[in-house]
Design an enzyme around this catalytic site. Structure first.
Site, PDB file in Angstrom:
ATOM      1  N   GLU A 187       0.834  -1.028   0.160  1.00  0.00           N
ATOM      2  CA  GLU A 187       0.072   0.049  -0.132  1.00  0.00           C
ATOM      3  C   GLU A 187       1.000   1.057  -0.034  1.00  0.00           C
ATOM      4  OE1 GLU A 187      -3.380  -0.104   2.197  1.00  0.00           O
ATOM      5  OE2 GLU A 187      -3.624  -2.143   2.516  1.00  0.00           O
ATOM      6  N   LYS A 202       1.015   4.496  -5.069  1.00  0.00           N
ATOM      7  CA  LYS A 202       1.662   3.139  -5.328  1.00  0.00           C
ATOM      8  C   LYS A 202       2.428   2.846  -6.379  1.00  0.00           C
ATOM      9  CE  LYS A 202      -2.635   1.042  -3.230  1.00  0.00           C
ATOM     10  NZ  LYS A 202      -3.697   0.009  -3.442  1.00  0.00           N
ATOM     11  N   ARG A 220     -12.746  -6.474  -4.481  1.00  0.00           N
ATOM     12  CA  ARG A 220     -12.053  -6.726  -3.412  1.00  0.00           C
ATOM     13  C   ARG A 220     -12.893  -7.217  -2.396  1.00  0.00           C
ATOM     14  NH1 ARG A 220      -7.422  -3.480  -4.095  1.00  0.00           N
ATOM     15  NH2 ARG A 220      -6.462  -4.705  -2.454  1.00  0.00           N
TER      16      ARG A 220
END
Length: 273
Positions: free
Chosen positions: A3, A51, A250
């Protein structure tokens, strides 16, 4: 999990290992860069944006170039001393190797690997929202971007890097638990959206500089999170079993007692139960 804080830490590893060094060799193991040779190029700096990793170099012709990579869920960079065994990942996952007199940087399972003029970096990262750990962090702008789609669930909106760059699934789950907000709450119904955004920034900043990600303040295994990765275990606040369910592409973890659903209009689409 890569992350924003993990990527920030990785950029610092590459900065310490390579910044100021003149490369003595390179080995790209991806088709689009297979013939690229960075021998003689100088590493100016290593930076992160959300990221994304940006390794900025000066080419032989003195024009600044950037080696861009994205870790996604499984990528990693490791730095080794010359002659040290590369033990980070299996050899077949290596995508690039950069040699310098004092260190060897090895990139494993990297994604979106590209070499572009530094002046064109925005073509790769210009779509991103404010970086939670970057000099461009702007709470108001992040809130504005989130609020632009009030019907979207807050769980999905926090993961959208176009809103704010750096939040992954772990921080999404933990921020919403700490705020007492159901992941299925529409953005427009989230109480104190600026407070939710500010908490996300504080949590990532608190983990900057260390590899163990903790939102509880506890660093030992099994105690680092409130709900993430704790399906069916008792909530640390109320004892209710933590639940796990898909949200978009997710999974999400939440406590149904501490994060109750909001009342939605009758015509609103219910989430699966």
């Amino acid at each position: 999990m890569p992350e924003g804080d993990t990527v920030w830490n990785t950029a610092r590893v590459l900065q310490r290992a390579l910044a100021g060094a003149r490369l003595t060799g390179s080995d790209f193991r991806v088709p689009q860069l297979a013939t690229t040779d960075l021998t003689g190029w100088t590493v100016r700096e290593s930076a992160s944006r959300g990221k994304h990793l940006l390794l900025r170099l000066t080419g032989i012709d003195a024009e600044p170039w950037t080696l861009h990579s994205h870790l996604r869920m499984d990528g990693a960079w490791r730095a080794y001393a010359p002659g040290e065994r590369w033990s980070g990942r299996p050899a077949h996952l290596i995508r690039v190797v950069l040699h310098s007199p004092a260190a060897v940087a090895v990139g494993y399972h990297l994604h979106e690997l590209a070499l572009v003029p530094t002046a064109e970096e925005e073509s790769l990262v210009g779509h991103l929202g404010p970086d939670l750990l970057g000099p461009d962090w702007d709470t108001d702008e992040a809130v504005r971007r989130l609020a632009a789609d009030p019907d979207r669930t807050i769980g999905e909106a926090l993961l959208d890097q176009r809103n704010l760059a750096g939040v992954g699934n772990l921080y999404k789950c933990e921020v919403l638990f700490l705020r007492g907000v159901s992941p299925w709450t529409p953005v427009g119904a989230v109480p104190d959206l600026p407070g939710t955004v500010a908490l996300a920034q504080r949590l990532l900043a608190a983990n900057r500089g260390r590899w163990t990600q903790s939102t509880t303040g506890v660093l030992h295994r099994g105690g680092t999170s409130y709900v993430y990765g704790r399906r069916a275990q008792p909530c640390r606040r109320c004892g209710t079993a933590v639940r796990k369910e898909e949200l978009g592409e997710r999974v999400t973890y939440w406590c149904p007692a501490c994060q109750p659903d909001v009342e939605l209009p009758r015509n609103a689409q219910d989430r699966p139960r």
